[in-house]
Design a protein around this motif. Structure first.
Motif, PDB file in Angstrom:
ATOM      1  N   ARG A  36       0.840  -1.202   0.000  1.00 51.57           N
ATOM      2  CA  ARG A  36       0.000   0.000   0.000  1.00 51.57           C
ATOM      3  C   ARG A  36       0.866   1.240   0.000  1.00 51.57           C
ATOM      4  O   ARG A  36       1.938   1.267   0.589  1.00 51.57           O
ATOM      5  N   SER A  37       0.369   2.265  -0.615  1.00 51.02           N
ATOM      6  CA  SER A  37       1.031   3.558  -0.515  1.00 51.02           C
ATOM      7  C   SER A  37       0.392   4.320   0.639  1.00 51.02           C
ATOM      8  O   SER A  37      -0.710   3.986   1.087  1.00 51.02           O
ATOM      9  N   LEU A  38       1.064   5.337   1.124  1.00 47.71           N
ATOM     10  CA  LEU A  38       0.498   6.144   2.209  1.00 47.71           C
ATOM     11  C   LEU A  38      -0.801   6.811   1.781  1.00 47.71           C
ATOM     12  O   LEU A  38      -1.698   7.004   2.600  1.00 47.71           O
ATOM     13  N   LEU A  39      -0.915   7.147   0.509  1.00 44.51           N
ATOM     14  CA  LEU A  39      -2.148   7.776   0.038  1.00 44.51           C
ATOM     15  C   LEU A  39      -3.344   6.835   0.153  1.00 44.51           C
ATOM     16  O   LEU A  39      -4.466   7.276   0.369  1.00 44.51           O
ATOM     17  N   GLU A  40      -3.111   5.548   0.030  1.00 45.95           N
ATOM     18  CA  GLU A  40      -4.201   4.582   0.125  1.00 45.95           C
ATOM     19  C   GLU A  40      -4.747   4.469   1.545  1.00 45.95           C
ATOM     20  O   GLU A  40      -5.909   4.118   1.734  1.00 45.95           O
TER      21      GLU A  40
END
Length: 78
Positions: A36-40
């Protein structure tokens, strides 16, 4: 669907060094990039939960700093 990307020799060599025999380069990239990215995960906590988490982190940091100061004092013979 697939995409083509260009890599420098150095970038390719570094990526290849992380590749296991049974992995594709796509699998290597996904593994190294994480799931996962932090934006997710942005916004998964309510404001109240975020504040409580921040307070708990600050409290733990303060307790750790105090503990380190005590150890340093003992090492100095104070």
């Amino acid at each position: 669907m697939s995409k083509s990307i260009r890599l420098s020799e150095e970038a390719y060599d570094r990526l290849a060094a992380h590749k296991t025999e049974d992995e594709t380069f796509s699998e290597v990239v996904l593994r190294l990039a994480g799931e996962r990215s932090l934006l997710e995960i942005a916004g998964i906590l309510s404001d109240e939960e975020a504040d409580a988490l921040r307070d708990a982190i600050d409290d733990r940091r303060e307790r750790r700093a105090n503990g380190l100061e005590e150890v340093a004092d003992r090492m100095r013979g104070a």
